[in-house]
Design a protein around this motif. Sequence first.
Motif, PDB file in Angstrom:
ATOM      1  N   SER A   2       0.930  -1.270   0.002  1.00  0.00           N
ATOM      2  CA  SER A   2       0.128  -0.043  -0.067  1.00  0.00           C
ATOM      3  C   SER A   2       0.810   1.329   0.063  1.00  0.00           C
ATOM      4  O   SER A   2       2.039   1.286   0.301  1.00  0.00           O
ATOM      5  N   GLU A   3       0.441   2.484  -0.434  1.00  0.00           N
ATOM      6  CA  GLU A   3       1.044   3.555  -0.548  1.00  0.00           C
ATOM      7  C   GLU A   3       1.212   4.149   0.848  1.00  0.00           C
ATOM      8  O   GLU A   3       2.146   4.993   0.866  1.00  0.00           O
ATOM      9  N   ARG A   4       0.604   3.619   1.925  1.00  0.00           N
ATOM     10  CA  ARG A   4       1.010   4.075   3.343  1.00  0.00           C
ATOM     11  C   ARG A   4       2.242   3.279   3.848  1.00  0.00           C
ATOM     12  O   ARG A   4       2.731   3.891   4.675  1.00  0.00           O
ATOM     13  N   VAL A   5       2.170   2.156   3.279  1.00  0.00           N
ATOM     14  CA  VAL A   5       3.348   1.294   4.026  1.00  0.00           C
ATOM     15  C   VAL A   5       4.762   1.499   3.591  1.00  0.00           C
ATOM     16  O   VAL A   5       5.586   1.469   4.201  1.00  0.00           O
ATOM     17  N   LYS A   6       4.794   2.109   2.145  1.00  0.00           N
ATOM     18  CA  LYS A   6       5.989   2.109   1.504  1.00  0.00           C
ATOM     19  C   LYS A   6       7.055   3.439   2.080  1.00  0.00           C
ATOM     20  O   LYS A   6       7.980   3.476   2.539  1.00  0.00           O
ATOM     21  N   PRO A   7       6.058   4.496   2.393  1.00  0.00           N
ATOM     22  CA  PRO A   7       6.975   5.583   3.107  1.00  0.00           C
ATOM     23  C   PRO A   7       7.307   5.309   4.450  1.00  0.00           C
ATOM     24  O   PRO A   7       8.383   5.509   4.842  1.00  0.00           O
ATOM     25  N   PHE A   8       6.759   4.598   5.301  1.00  0.00           N
ATOM     26  CA  PHE A   8       6.899   3.785   6.332  1.00  0.00           C
ATOM     27  C   PHE A   8       8.470   2.889   6.409  1.00  0.00           C
ATOM     28  O   PHE A   8       9.298   3.190   6.992  1.00  0.00           O
ATOM     29  N   LEU A   9       8.276   2.066   5.604  1.00  0.00           N
ATOM     30  CA  LEU A   9       9.258   1.311   5.081  1.00  0.00           C
ATOM     31  C   LEU A   9      10.773   2.015   4.818  1.00  0.00           C
ATOM     32  O   LEU A   9      11.762   1.715   5.148  1.00  0.00           O
ATOM     33  N   LEU A  10      10.499   3.086   3.989  1.00  0.00           N
ATOM     34  CA  LEU A  10      11.727   3.907   3.581  1.00  0.00           C
ATOM     35  C   LEU A  10      12.367   4.529   4.826  1.00  0.00           C
ATOM     36  O   LEU A  10      13.399   4.618   5.067  1.00  0.00           O
ATOM     37  N   ARG A  11      11.131   5.065   5.734  1.00  0.00           N
ATOM     38  CA  ARG A  11      11.831   5.625   6.842  1.00  0.00           C
ATOM     39  C   ARG A  11      12.700   4.836   7.733  1.00  0.00           C
ATOM     40  O   ARG A  11      13.516   4.944   8.318  1.00  0.00           O
ATOM     41  N   LEU A  12      11.964   3.533   8.010  1.00  0.00           N
ATOM     42  CA  LEU A  12      12.677   2.609   8.763  1.00  0.00           C
ATOM     43  C   LEU A  12      14.081   2.189   8.274  1.00  0.00           C
ATOM     44  O   LEU A  12      14.939   1.918   9.015  1.00  0.00           O
ATOM     45  N   LEU A  13      14.027   1.946   7.168  1.00  0.00           N
ATOM     46  CA  LEU A  13      15.192   1.522   6.440  1.00  0.00           C
ATOM     47  C   LEU A  13      16.233   2.738   6.668  1.00  0.00           C
ATOM     48  O   LEU A  13      17.539   2.656   6.888  1.00  0.00           O
ATOM     49  N   LEU A  14      16.049   4.217   6.483  1.00  0.00           N
ATOM     50  CA  LEU A  14      16.913   5.138   6.600  1.00  0.00           C
ATOM     51  C   LEU A  14      17.627   5.326   8.060  1.00  0.00           C
ATOM     52  O   LEU A  14      18.431   5.400   8.292  1.00  0.00           O
ATOM     53  N   LEU A  15      16.481   5.063   9.153  1.00  0.00           N
ATOM     54  CA  LEU A  15      16.930   5.004  10.502  1.00  0.00           C
ATOM     55  C   LEU A  15      17.673   3.853  10.803  1.00  0.00           C
ATOM     56  O   LEU A  15      18.799   3.887  11.489  1.00  0.00           O
ATOM     57  N   ALA A  16      17.737   2.772  10.013  1.00  0.00           N
ATOM     58  CA  ALA A  16      18.622   1.561  10.317  1.00  0.00           C
ATOM     59  C   ALA A  16      19.806   1.679   9.700  1.00  0.00           C
ATOM     60  O   ALA A  16      21.024   1.404  10.127  1.00  0.00           O
TER      61      ALA A  16
END
Length: 121
Positions: A2-16
Motif C-alpha cells: 500500500s501507498e501508506r506502508v512504502k514511506p514507513f518502510l523507507l523511513r525505517l530503512l533510513l533509520l536502520a
Amino acid sequence: MSERVKPFLLRLLLLALLALALLLVVYYGTPCLIRKYTGVICPACGMSRAWLAALRLDLASAFYYHPMFLSIPVLALVYLFDGKPFGSEKLGRWLYVIVLAGLVVCYILRLVTYLSGNLHV
C-alpha cells in the motif's frame, strides 16, 4: 504494497542505515570533528558514550555523558510515523519543539560548564 506502508518502510530503512553508521563510528572511535578542529564541544558530544552506557544499563553514566540521550528515540519515532505519533500531528510538532528546546538548553549549560573547566567530555 500500500501507498501508506512504502514511506514507513523507507523511513525505517533510513533509520536502520543511520544506526549502522553510528555503530561504525562508535566501533572505530571516530572523534568529534567540531571538537577536534575548534576545541569546543558540539551539541552531540558524549551522545555515543551515553548510548553505550545505556546499553550496559548504566543510566547514571549515560545521563552524565549526555543528559538528552533519550531524545534520539523520541525523534526517531516521530520521524518514523511521519510526524504523527499516536496519529496526532500536533503532538509530533510539540515533541520536536520540546526536544529541540531541551537540546539547546542542555548544550548551553554543557558549553558553559565545559568552558569553565568543570565538564570533561
